[in-house]
Scaffold this motif. Structure first.
Motif, PDB file in Angstrom:
ATOM      1  N   ALA A   9       0.969  -1.186  -0.056  1.00 46.80           N
ATOM      2  CA  ALA A   9      -0.097  -0.140   0.111  1.00 46.80           C
ATOM      3  C   ALA A   9       0.884   1.248   0.218  1.00 46.80           C
ATOM      4  N   THR A  10       2.169   1.230   0.353  1.00 46.11           N
ATOM      5  CA  THR A  10       2.899   2.311   0.254  1.00 46.11           C
ATOM      6  C   THR A  10       3.903   2.416  -0.980  1.00 46.11           C
ATOM      7  N   SER A  11       3.457   1.530  -2.045  1.00 46.48           N
ATOM      8  CA  SER A  11       3.867   1.722  -3.064  1.00 46.48           C
ATOM      9  C   SER A  11       3.268   2.691  -4.143  1.00 46.48           C
ATOM     10  N   MET A  12       3.810   3.300  -5.315  1.00 51.76           N
ATOM     11  CA  MET A  12       3.146   4.228  -5.980  1.00 51.76           C
ATOM     12  C   MET A  12       1.758   3.767  -6.373  1.00 51.76           C
ATOM     13  N   LEU A  13       1.544   2.578  -6.729  1.00 52.22           N
ATOM     14  CA  LEU A  13       0.399   2.077  -7.146  1.00 52.22           C
ATOM     15  C   LEU A  13      -0.778   1.865  -6.065  1.00 52.22           C
ATOM     16  N   GLY A  14      -0.018   1.244  -5.057  1.00 52.58           N
ATOM     17  CA  GLY A  14      -0.828   0.915  -3.671  1.00 52.58           C
ATOM     18  C   GLY A  14      -1.243   2.181  -3.307  1.00 52.58           C
ATOM     19  N   ASN A  33       9.232  -3.905   7.597  1.00 56.56           N
ATOM     20  CA  ASN A  33      10.210  -3.151   7.788  1.00 56.56           C
ATOM     21  C   ASN A  33      10.459  -1.329   7.508  1.00 56.56           C
ATOM     22  N   THR A  34       8.969  -1.220   7.158  1.00 52.36           N
ATOM     23  CA  THR A  34       8.798   0.146   6.205  1.00 52.36           C
ATOM     24  C   THR A  34       9.523   1.040   7.182  1.00 52.36           C
ATOM     25  N   ARG A  35       9.941   2.337   6.854  1.00 50.78           N
ATOM     26  CA  ARG A  35      10.349   3.385   7.562  1.00 50.78           C
ATOM     27  C   ARG A  35       9.174   4.459   7.775  1.00 50.78           C
ATOM     28  N   ASP A  46       5.823  -9.119   5.664  1.00 51.06           N
ATOM     29  CA  ASP A  46       6.679  -9.442   4.716  1.00 51.06           C
ATOM     30  C   ASP A  46       6.232 -10.593   3.965  1.00 51.06           C
ATOM     31  N   LEU A  47       5.826 -10.489   2.756  1.00 49.80           N
ATOM     32  CA  LEU A  47       5.092 -11.485   1.637  1.00 49.80           C
ATOM     33  C   LEU A  47       6.197 -12.611   1.733  1.00 49.80           C
ATOM     34  N   ASP A  48       7.605 -12.353   1.616  1.00 51.28           N
ATOM     35  CA  ASP A  48       8.424 -13.378   1.510  1.00 51.28           C
ATOM     36  C   ASP A  48       8.586 -14.124   2.838  1.00 51.28           C
ATOM     37  N   ASP A  49       8.011 -13.815   3.878  1.00 50.46           N
ATOM     38  CA  ASP A  49       8.265 -14.555   5.116  1.00 50.46           C
ATOM     39  C   ASP A  49       6.945 -15.503   4.997  1.00 50.46           C
ATOM     40  N   ALA A  69       2.825  -5.361  -3.726  1.00 47.91           N
ATOM     41  CA  ALA A  69       4.291  -5.486  -3.334  1.00 47.91           C
ATOM     42  C   ALA A  69       5.218  -6.033  -4.275  1.00 47.91           C
ATOM     43  N   GLY A  70       6.158  -5.513  -4.018  1.00 50.34           N
ATOM     44  CA  GLY A  70       7.454  -6.233  -4.712  1.00 50.34           C
ATOM     45  C   GLY A  70       8.721  -5.253  -4.633  1.00 50.34           C
ATOM     46  N   VAL A  71       9.943  -5.656  -5.209  1.00 50.95           N
ATOM     47  CA  VAL A  71      11.126  -4.843  -5.361  1.00 50.95           C
ATOM     48  C   VAL A  71      10.991  -4.440  -6.614  1.00 50.95           C
ATOM     49  N   HIS A 107      -3.356  -9.056  -9.168  1.00 51.04           N
ATOM     50  CA  HIS A 107      -1.948  -8.981  -8.996  1.00 51.04           C
ATOM     51  C   HIS A 107      -1.374  -7.921  -9.984  1.00 51.04           C
ATOM     52  N   CYS A 108      -1.044  -6.820  -9.388  1.00 51.62           N
ATOM     53  CA  CYS A 108      -0.515  -5.784 -10.062  1.00 51.62           C
ATOM     54  C   CYS A 108       1.113  -6.037 -10.961  1.00 51.62           C
ATOM     55  N   SER A 109       1.048  -6.174 -12.148  1.00 52.81           N
ATOM     56  CA  SER A 109       2.315  -6.345 -12.852  1.00 52.81           C
ATOM     57  C   SER A 109       2.616  -5.342 -13.812  1.00 52.81           C
ATOM     58  N   VAL A 132      16.447  -8.307 -14.930  1.00 57.80           N
ATOM     59  CA  VAL A 132      16.043  -9.121 -13.787  1.00 57.80           C
ATOM     60  C   VAL A 132      14.571  -8.654 -13.202  1.00 57.80           C
ATOM     61  N   TYR A 133      14.346  -7.592 -12.893  1.00 58.79           N
ATOM     62  CA  TYR A 133      12.988  -7.067 -12.420  1.00 58.79           C
ATOM     63  C   TYR A 133      11.892  -7.755 -13.441  1.00 58.79           C
ATOM     64  N   GLY A 134      12.269  -7.236 -14.696  1.00 59.42           N
ATOM     65  CA  GLY A 134      11.136  -7.966 -15.799  1.00 59.42           C
ATOM     66  C   GLY A 134      11.018  -9.463 -15.631  1.00 59.42           C
ATOM     67  N   SER A 155       0.154  -2.745 -16.323  1.00 56.77           N
ATOM     68  CA  SER A 155       0.377  -1.258 -16.917  1.00 56.77           C
ATOM     69  C   SER A 155       1.662  -0.724 -17.087  1.00 56.77           C
ATOM     70  N   GLY A 156       1.559   0.485 -17.646  1.00 56.89           N
ATOM     71  CA  GLY A 156       2.841   1.146 -17.925  1.00 56.89           C
ATOM     72  C   GLY A 156       3.185   2.093 -16.667  1.00 56.89           C
ATOM     73  N   LEU A 157       3.579   3.369 -17.272  1.00 57.21           N
ATOM     74  CA  LEU A 157       3.949   4.292 -15.842  1.00 57.21           C
ATOM     75  C   LEU A 157       2.600   4.780 -15.346  1.00 57.21           C
TER      76      LEU A 157
HETATM   77  N1  LIG Z   1       5.742   2.404 -10.716  1.00 58.21           N
HETATM   78  C1  LIG Z   1       4.824   2.277 -11.759  1.00 58.21           C
HETATM   79  O1  LIG Z   1       4.568   3.417 -12.388  1.00 58.21           O
HETATM   80  C2  LIG Z   1       4.256   1.030 -12.198  1.00 58.21           C
HETATM   81  C3  LIG Z   1       3.774   0.936 -13.327  1.00 58.21           C
HETATM   82  C4  LIG Z   1       3.175  -0.352 -13.483  1.00 58.21           C
HETATM   83  C5  LIG Z   1       3.108  -1.399 -12.589  1.00 58.21           C
HETATM   84  N2  LIG Z   1       3.814  -1.175 -11.614  1.00 58.21           N
HETATM   85  C6  LIG Z   1       3.557  -2.451 -10.730  1.00 58.21           C
HETATM   86  O2  LIG Z   1       2.869  -2.134  -9.569  1.00 58.21           O
HETATM   87  C7  LIG Z   1       3.489  -2.520  -8.385  1.00 58.21           C
HETATM   88  C8  LIG Z   1       3.901  -1.450  -7.290  1.00 58.21           C
HETATM   89  O3  LIG Z   1       5.026  -0.731  -8.072  1.00 58.21           O
HETATM   90  P1  LIG Z   1       5.622   0.610  -7.455  1.00 58.21           P
HETATM   91  O4  LIG Z   1       6.685   1.002  -8.575  1.00 58.21           O
HETATM   92  O5  LIG Z   1       4.760   1.454  -7.133  1.00 58.21           O
HETATM   93  O6  LIG Z   1       6.652  -0.134  -6.121  1.00 58.21           O
HETATM   94  P2  LIG Z   1       7.565   0.388  -5.130  1.00 58.21           P
HETATM   95  O7  LIG Z   1       7.388   1.729  -4.909  1.00 58.21           O
HETATM   96  O8  LIG Z   1       8.872   0.184  -5.318  1.00 58.21           O
HETATM   97  O9  LIG Z   1       6.911  -0.202  -3.731  1.00 58.21           O
HETATM   98  C9  LIG Z   1       7.044  -1.539  -3.525  1.00 58.21           C
HETATM   99  C10 LIG Z   1       6.015  -2.043  -2.385  1.00 58.21           C
HETATM  100  O10 LIG Z   1       6.239  -3.236  -2.221  1.00 58.21           O
HETATM  101  C11 LIG Z   1       6.392  -3.296  -0.895  1.00 58.21           C
HETATM  102  N3  LIG Z   1       7.354  -4.394  -0.305  1.00 58.21           N
HETATM  103  C12 LIG Z   1       8.598  -4.498  -0.649  1.00 58.21           C
HETATM  104  N4  LIG Z   1       9.218  -5.791  -0.166  1.00 58.21           N
HETATM  105  C13 LIG Z   1       8.110  -6.277   0.682  1.00 58.21           C
HETATM  106  C14 LIG Z   1       7.935  -7.355   1.061  1.00 58.21           C
HETATM  107  N5  LIG Z   1       9.062  -8.219   1.177  1.00 58.21           N
HETATM  108  N6  LIG Z   1       6.705  -7.797   1.459  1.00 58.21           N
HETATM  109  C15 LIG Z   1       5.583  -6.947   1.402  1.00 58.21           C
HETATM  110  N7  LIG Z   1       5.752  -5.905   0.860  1.00 58.21           N
HETATM  111  C16 LIG Z   1       6.924  -5.439   0.257  1.00 58.21           C
HETATM  112  C17 LIG Z   1       6.831  -1.806  -0.352  1.00 58.21           C
HETATM  113  O11 LIG Z   1       6.509  -1.552   0.917  1.00 58.21           O
HETATM  114  P3  LIG Z   1       7.500  -0.429   1.901  1.00 58.21           P
HETATM  115  O12 LIG Z   1       7.198   0.615   1.382  1.00 58.21           O
HETATM  116  O13 LIG Z   1       6.834  -0.847   3.385  1.00 58.21           O
HETATM  117  O14 LIG Z   1       9.058  -1.077   1.930  1.00 58.21           O
HETATM  118  C18 LIG Z   1       5.924  -1.016  -1.228  1.00 58.21           C
HETATM  119  O15 LIG Z   1       4.739  -0.789  -0.739  1.00 58.21           O
HETATM  120  C19 LIG Z   1       4.554  -3.589  -8.760  1.00 58.21           C
HETATM  121  O16 LIG Z   1       3.735  -4.739  -8.988  1.00 58.21           O
HETATM  122  C20 LIG Z   1       4.958  -2.944 -10.240  1.00 58.21           C
HETATM  123  O17 LIG Z   1       5.390  -4.136 -11.059  1.00 58.21           O
HETATM  124  C21 LIG Z   1       4.416   0.024 -11.077  1.00 58.21           C
END
Ligand SMILES: NC(=O)c1ccc[n+]([C@@H]2O[C@H](COP(=O)([O-])OP(=O)(O)OC[C@H]3O[C@@H](n4cnc5c(N)ncnc54)[C@H](OP(=O)(O)O)[C@@H]3O)[C@@H](O)[C@H]2O)c1
Length: 278
Positions: A9-14, A33-35, A46-49, A69-71, A107-109, A132-134, A155-157
């Protein structure tokens, strides 16, 4: 108590999806571990836990999960491929393994499952990641579509504000300009760039439907990164200056011309307005 779990939920998309949703319905999770935990993000995992994910779903049975969620930083994934795979692939596997069978999972990809040069890319186009990400995204998608009641949204950007004010293209421009830091933008990358508010609404519409499989969020046109940056700079009166570099000059892989298209023709497949109008 909400019965929709939003991971990442803290990601751009979330963050955009959270704000576009119904607060009584959504339970928002960040990484353990979010700051920076913004208001409205009440839980962490942590989804990897694996054991933690198993314990969560042994206690709670959400109707719907939206996973953002994701790196997602391409450079981090190149430097730490094992870490990227653990979170992006094994984290997704944990979610799919332990979520109740009746839970719908959205699942957001990403358009990073394609490399450029063979587009426009539809849902049935062969994936061809160049980073690697892709590759972790492709692997995760394959796990998701193999389970019933799932939808992958590519989705794209997304262009919009972030929870920290530092992630995503728009906040990156604003934050670096404010701090007087140099900015270099890749010249030969074209993407389908949409406003985050529009895209978040579309995710909710798709999530509330019974559509399964893979869906693309398309835009009325694809734009180059410099065209996008120049437009945002003007539109938000940022005053940024930036240099450009070609993909070949960049250390991390950049996708080329990756315009998303779709095989579908229903209302939820209609293109969203491009951030940069014609
Ligand atoms: N950015 C874009 O424009 C864009 C476009 C298309 C699709 N997407 C997709 O949208 C999703 C989010 O992308 P984003 O760029 O917005 O991501 P991001 O800013 O890198 O954020 C990643 C999110 O995953 C969480 N996270 C990281 N490691 C985790 C773990 N081990 N367990 C649970 N949560 C974890 C982070 O939490 P913390 O903040 O708490 O670390 C954060 O909420 C991805 O699936 C990506 O492929 C992004």
């Amino acid at each position: 108590m909400g019965d929709v779990f939003l991971f990442g939920a803290t990601s751009m998309l979330g963050w955009s999806i959270l704000r576009a949703g119904d607060a009584t319905e959504v339970v928002a999770f960040c990484n353990d571990n979010t700051r920076h935990r913004p208001a409205g993000v009440s839980r962490a995992i942590d989804l990897d836990d694996g054991p933690a994910v198993a314990a969560l779903f042994a206690r709670e049975r959400p109707r719907l999960v939206i996973n953002c969620a994701g790196v997602c930083d391409v450079g981090t994934c190149e430097e730490s491929p094992e870490f990227a795979r653990t979170v992006n692939v094994e984290g997704t596997r944990n979610l799919l393994t332990h979520a109740p069978a009746e839970t719908r999972i959205v699942h957001c990809s990403s358009d990073h499952v394609f490399g450029g040069g063979a587009g426009p890319y539809r849902e049935d186009s062969p994936t061809a990641p160049i980073s690697v990400y892709g590759r972790t995204r492709v692997e995760a998608e394959q796990l998701v579509v193999a389970r019933a009641h799932t939808l992958v949204i590519r989705s794209g950007l997304w262009i919009g504000p972030s929870a920290t004010g530092q992630i995503g293209h728009l906040d990156w421009l604003r934050d670096r300009h404010r701090r007087g830091l140099p900015m270099t933008i890749v010249s030969d990358e074209h993407r389908s760039a949409v406003w985050a508010e529009d895209a978040a609404r579309r995710v909710w519409e798709l999530a509330r439907s019974s559509i399964v499989g893979i869906r693309h969020i398309t835009a009325t046109r694809a734009v180059s990164r410099p065209e996008l940056a120049r437009y945002l700079d003007r539109h938000f009166a940022i005053g940024a200056t930036f240099a450009t570099e070609s993909r070949a000059e960049r250390r991390t892989p950049h996708i080329g011309n990756v315009e998303l298209a779709t095989i579908h023709s229903d209302a939820l497949a209609a293109p969203l307005p491009s951030v940069v109008p014609l």
